[in-house]
Structures are given as C-alpha cells and as structure tokens.
Design an enzyme around this catalytic site. Structure first.
Site, PDB file in Angstrom:
ATOM      1  CB  ALA A  53     -12.234  -2.798   0.602  1.00 29.60           C
ATOM      2  CE  LYS A  83     -18.668  -8.357  -6.059  1.00 29.47           C
ATOM      3  NZ  LYS A  83     -19.817  -8.976  -5.373  1.00 29.47           N
ATOM      4  NE  ARG A  86      -5.026  -8.001  -5.851  1.00 28.45           N
ATOM      5  CZ  ARG A  86      -4.276  -7.485  -4.862  1.00 28.45           C
ATOM      6  NH1 ARG A  86      -4.684  -6.424  -4.205  1.00 28.45           N
ATOM      7  NH2 ARG A  86      -3.126  -8.034  -4.554  1.00 28.45           N
ATOM      8  CE  LYS A 121      -4.077  -1.957   2.042  1.00 31.24           C
ATOM      9  NZ  LYS A 121      -3.536  -3.326   1.892  1.00 31.24           N
ATOM     10  CD  GLN A 144     -10.548   0.985  -5.025  1.00 33.87           C
ATOM     11  OE1 GLN A 144     -10.609   2.089  -5.555  1.00 33.87           O
ATOM     12  NE2 GLN A 144     -10.103   0.804  -3.792  1.00 33.87           N
ATOM     13  CG  HIS A 177     -13.966 -13.744  -0.995  1.00 33.17           C
ATOM     14  ND1 HIS A 177     -13.822 -12.500  -0.434  1.00 33.17           N
ATOM     15  CD2 HIS A 177     -12.749 -14.324  -0.955  1.00 33.17           C
ATOM     16  CE1 HIS A 177     -12.570 -12.342  -0.050  1.00 33.17           C
ATOM     17  NE2 HIS A 177     -11.894 -13.419  -0.354  1.00 33.17           N
ATOM     18  CG  ASP A 217      -2.926  -4.058  -1.744  1.00 33.87           C
ATOM     19  OD1 ASP A 217      -2.923  -4.889  -2.660  1.00 33.87           O
ATOM     20  OD2 ASP A 217      -2.745  -4.364  -0.544  1.00 33.87           O
TER      21      ASP A 217
HETATM   22  P1  FDA Z   1     -19.009  -9.669  -1.827  1.00 36.71           P
HETATM   23  O1  FDA Z   1     -18.528  -9.283  -0.461  1.00 36.71           O
HETATM   24  O2  FDA Z   1     -19.698  -8.632  -2.648  1.00 36.71           O
HETATM   25  O3  FDA Z   1     -19.918 -10.930  -1.668  1.00 36.71           O
HETATM   26  C1  FDA Z   1     -20.787 -11.364  -2.700  1.00 36.71           C
HETATM   27  C2  FDA Z   1     -21.389 -12.686  -2.315  1.00 36.71           C
HETATM   28  O4  FDA Z   1     -20.369 -13.706  -2.302  1.00 36.71           O
HETATM   29  C3  FDA Z   1     -21.992 -12.716  -0.914  1.00 36.71           C
HETATM   30  O5  FDA Z   1     -23.284 -12.206  -0.886  1.00 36.71           O
HETATM   31  C4  FDA Z   1     -21.907 -14.201  -0.579  1.00 36.71           C
HETATM   32  O6  FDA Z   1     -22.959 -14.891  -1.205  1.00 36.71           O
HETATM   33  C5  FDA Z   1     -20.601 -14.617  -1.236  1.00 36.71           C
HETATM   34  N1  FDA Z   1     -19.487 -14.528  -0.274  1.00 36.71           N
HETATM   35  C6  FDA Z   1     -18.630 -13.504  -0.123  1.00 36.71           C
HETATM   36  N2  FDA Z   1     -17.725 -13.767   0.830  1.00 36.71           N
HETATM   37  C7  FDA Z   1     -18.026 -14.992   1.303  1.00 36.71           C
HETATM   38  C8  FDA Z   1     -17.470 -15.825   2.311  1.00 36.71           C
HETATM   39  N3  FDA Z   1     -16.390 -15.451   3.018  1.00 36.71           N
HETATM   40  N4  FDA Z   1     -18.042 -17.027   2.527  1.00 36.71           N
HETATM   41  C9  FDA Z   1     -19.133 -17.421   1.824  1.00 36.71           C
HETATM   42  N5  FDA Z   1     -19.702 -16.668   0.853  1.00 36.71           N
HETATM   43  C10 FDA Z   1     -19.168 -15.486   0.598  1.00 36.71           C
HETATM   44  N6  FDA Z   1     -10.276  -3.793  -2.120  1.00 36.71           N
HETATM   45  C11 FDA Z   1      -9.734  -2.569  -2.359  1.00 36.71           C
HETATM   46  O7  FDA Z   1     -10.426  -1.560  -2.250  1.00 36.71           O
HETATM   47  N7  FDA Z   1      -8.406  -2.460  -2.712  1.00 36.71           N
HETATM   48  C12 FDA Z   1      -7.618  -3.560  -2.868  1.00 36.71           C
HETATM   49  O8  FDA Z   1      -6.428  -3.416  -3.191  1.00 36.71           O
HETATM   50  C13 FDA Z   1      -8.186  -4.842  -2.628  1.00 36.71           C
HETATM   51  N8  FDA Z   1      -7.442  -5.978  -2.766  1.00 36.71           N
HETATM   52  C14 FDA Z   1      -8.055  -7.218  -2.652  1.00 36.71           C
HETATM   53  C15 FDA Z   1      -7.339  -8.390  -2.900  1.00 36.71           C
HETATM   54  C16 FDA Z   1      -7.976  -9.627  -2.856  1.00 36.71           C
HETATM   55  C17 FDA Z   1      -7.205 -10.877  -3.144  1.00 36.71           C
HETATM   56  C18 FDA Z   1      -9.387  -9.703  -2.570  1.00 36.71           C
HETATM   57  C19 FDA Z   1     -10.113 -11.014  -2.561  1.00 36.71           C
HETATM   58  C20 FDA Z   1     -10.077  -8.553  -2.286  1.00 36.71           C
HETATM   59  C21 FDA Z   1      -9.440  -7.307  -2.297  1.00 36.71           C
HETATM   60  N9  FDA Z   1     -10.131  -6.142  -2.012  1.00 36.71           N
HETATM   61  C22 FDA Z   1      -9.541  -4.920  -2.252  1.00 36.71           C
HETATM   62  C23 FDA Z   1     -11.471  -6.214  -1.360  1.00 36.71           C
HETATM   63  C24 FDA Z   1     -12.607  -6.107  -2.384  1.00 36.71           C
HETATM   64  O9  FDA Z   1     -12.664  -4.810  -2.898  1.00 36.71           O
HETATM   65  C25 FDA Z   1     -13.962  -6.445  -1.739  1.00 36.71           C
HETATM   66  O10 FDA Z   1     -14.226  -5.497  -0.733  1.00 36.71           O
HETATM   67  C26 FDA Z   1     -14.057  -7.822  -1.130  1.00 36.71           C
HETATM   68  O11 FDA Z   1     -13.387  -8.801  -1.891  1.00 36.71           O
HETATM   69  C27 FDA Z   1     -15.533  -8.231  -0.979  1.00 36.71           C
HETATM   70  O12 FDA Z   1     -16.159  -8.373  -2.237  1.00 36.71           O
HETATM   71  P2  FDA Z   1     -16.336  -9.777  -2.972  1.00 36.71           P
HETATM   72  O13 FDA Z   1     -16.222  -9.558  -4.428  1.00 36.71           O
HETATM   73  O14 FDA Z   1     -15.382 -10.770  -2.389  1.00 36.71           O
HETATM   74  O15 FDA Z   1     -17.804 -10.291  -2.674  1.00 36.71           O
END
Ligand code: FDA
Length: 304
Positions: free
Chosen positions: A186, A184, A181, A99, A162, A224, A133
């Site tokens: 964070a 969505k 990468r 970061k 993002q 995820h 990041d």
């Molecule tokens: P989201 O949280 O939207 O979930 C969607 C659905 O997936 C849920 O409703 C559920 O059904 C399922 N689900 C999700 N998590 C689950 C779990 N643990 N168990 C079971 N089901 C689950 N952000 C940022 O701003 N800057 C960055 O540099 C990064 N870097 C980064 C690296 C990596 C490797 C990852 C995986 C993520 C990031 N992020 C990030 C975070 C990212 O922006 C985001 O906030 C999270 O990944 C959450 O979004 P998701 O796409 O995972 O699913």
C-alpha cells in the site's frame, strides 16, 4: 495519468501531521464512517458482532499515526491489550492487527519489542493471534527481525508480506511455517526496491500465494481483486489444498457482496476492522488506492 496524480496526492495528504492531528477532533467525516468502525473499542466490537453474525471473522486495528514518544507508544500498547480483553469478554471472533511504529519502533527497538511481548502474551492467554501489519520498505527488515525474536517464544504472531517488493519472494521462502498475510502493498515505494508496474505486482502476488500455500503454511490472501481471488480458488482446487489452510481477507466497508459470496461458497473470510479517532491517514491511503472512493468522500463532505 489522473489516477497517478490522485494517488500521489492522497498518499501525501495521508502523511500530513497537522491534518491528522486536526482530524482527531473532527470525528469521523467525509464518508470515513463507511470504512472505519467507529472511534471507540465498544463501537468496533458492535460492528464485529454484526460481521460475525454474517459468517465473517475479523481482525481489529486500533488506528494510530505518528507516534513520537514512549508515552504515546505505551498508551497504544495498553489500548491493544484492552482491545484483546474486550474481544474475549464479548466472545467475538476476532484477532488483532498492529503496526510497529505505533508501538515505538522508530523510537527504540527493544522498547517496541517489549511492548509487543506484552500484547502477544495477553493474546496467548486468550488463545488469540496477533498480526503485525507491514509498513513502508524502510521498516521491512526490522519488522521481520522483531517477528523472529517474538517467534522464539510465541506461536500466535505473524506478519504481512507485500508483493510489490523485489525481496518478498525470498522472504516468503524464509518464512515457511509462519502464518502470513499476503498483500500487494500500500505504500509509495521507489523502483530500486519495488515493482512499479501493476501487472508485475499481480504476477509476483500470485507467485507468493502459491509458494506459501504449497509450503503447507496457513495463508491469508488479503485482496479485493476478484481476478486474484478467482485464480486462488482454481489453484487450491487443482492442488487439493484444503479450505482450512487459507482465508481471504478484505477491509471493512469494501466489497461487502463479494465477502458474503465467498462465505456462502464455504471459504473463510476475515474483515480488517479499523477503529479509533486517528482515522485520517488510513482513510487517505484507501482513497489513494481507489480514486473511485473519492466520490463517496465528497458525498460525505457535502452531507449527502
Ligand atoms: P487492487 O487495488 O489492485 O484492485 C484490483 C482490482 O480489483 C481493481 O482494478 C478492481 O477491478 C477490483 N477492486 C479493487 N477494489 C475494489 C472495490 N473496492 N470495489 C470494486 N472492485 C474493486 N498493505 C500493506 O502495505 N501492509 C499491510 O499490512 C496491509 N494489510 C492489509 C490487510 C487487508 C485485510 C487488506 C485487504 C489489504 C491490506 N493492505 C496492506 C493493502 C494492500 O496492500 C493493497 O494496497 C490493497 O488491498 C489494494 O490492493 P487489492 O489487492 O485489494 O486490489
């Protein structure tokens, strides 16, 4: 409603300087050890070995919040370099995530750039890669400026885009040819700059993924979300995009079964492995994303 309150609560707590400071002394608590791979580089390397043995590759992140002095930023830079040496010595399959605020972005742009040059050139010696990041929207442009500077001299550095930001569609087009990468997003962002609606974020996320893949550029899909992953699988099949052009990424301790299933299906999966004693902010942001995780935090708290 409850989800929104809990999200705001954990995001606010993640920014508490006294709590972050205190947590450094506590050691990993409240279940944090399930999502943070120990507080030293050697403990993290051991976790990376275990993950590599399961067919997963990794990216290591030395956690750090609130860097206010050049001394702290220099120490963080040295730690990143030490981590790259440790990866090479242990011969594990891992790159590095960093970061920019940790390396002094909020103190002095040129100083931060110089710190990054030291890290990226060390990685280059080992034929390794460094991922920047992405932090909150106030830092998006300056992070992309920094990346552009680094890319003039190094090809082993990329960043994160993002999907919640309106600007990202154009950014992905502009970053054709640079490994990204895609996530969505964070952080808590205002509606002036970011979609607030989950469905809009998901739609934009798929747009960004498809754009970068169709541009022929290496793409890391960090999510995820099984629905997104399924749609990516269908899209690459339809468009004949080879598995070598993308990877899935997930955080350490999240959806372990899904990680394993993807490996068995022949996809490359990289686990983001955070480590270090400055774990509190990271852990709170993970709780903000998924309040269900609160259960295991409280279990940890009560020693269950
Ligand atoms: P989201 O949280 O939207 O979930 C969607 C659905 O997936 C849920 O409703 C559920 O059904 C399922 N689900 C999700 N998590 C689950 C779990 N643990 N168990 C079971 N089901 C689950 N952000 C940022 O701003 N800057 C960055 O540099 C990064 N870097 C980064 C690296 C990596 C490797 C990852 C995986 C993520 C990031 N992020 C990030 C975070 C990212 O922006 C985001 O906030 C999270 O990944 C959450 O979004 P998701 O796409 O995972 O699913």
């Amino acid at each position: 409603m409850i989800e929104a309150i809990s999200k705001n609560f954990f995001l606010a707590v993640s920014q508490s300087k006294p709590l972050n400071k205190a947590a450094r002394k506590w050691g990993l608590r409240f279940g944090a050890a399930q999502v943070v791979a120990g507080d030293t580089v050697s403990s993290a390397i051991n976790k990376v070995k275990e993950l590599n043995n399961k067919g997963l590759c990794c990216t290591l992140d030395h956690l750090g919040e609130f860097v206010f002095s050049k001394e702290e930023a220099t120490a963080a830079t040295n730690y990143c370099i030490q981590t790259l040496h440790a990866i090479a010595e242990a011969k594990v399959e891992s790159n590095l995530s960093v970061k920019m605020t940790q390396l002094g972005l909020d103190i002095d742009y040129d100083f931060c750039l110089n710190n990054m040059r030291r890290i990226v050139s060390t990685a280059k010696q080992y034929n390794n890669f460094v991922r920047i990041d992405m932090e909150d929207s106030a830092r998006t442009q300056v992070t992309l400026d920094l990346l552009a500077e680094l890319r003039k001299d190094y090809d082993n550095v990329g960043t994160v885009i993002q999907a919640y930001l309106y600007r990202s569609e154009q950014d992905v087009k502009d970053l054709k040819g640079i490994p990204l990468r895609l996530v969505k997003g964070a952080y808590k962002e205002p509606q002036q700059v970011a979609f607030q609606d989950k469905q809009a974020v998901d739609e934009n996320y798929l747009t960004l993924i498809k754009t970068h893949l169709l541009n022929g550029t290496y793409t890391a899909i960090a999510s995820h979300d099984h629905n997104i992953i399924q749609q990516v699988k269908e899209f690459v099949k339809k468009e004949n995009i080879p598995n070598s052009q993308f990877e899935f990424q997930m955080l350490y301790g999240f959806r372990n079964e899904l990680q394993q299933t993807l490996v068995q299906e022949g996809y490359k999966v990289r686990v983001y492995v955070p480590f270090g004693d400055d774990w509190f902010g990271y852990f709170m942001r993970r709780l903000a994303e998924r309040p269900q995780n609160v259960a295991f935090a409280f279990k940890g708290f009560f020693g269950a």
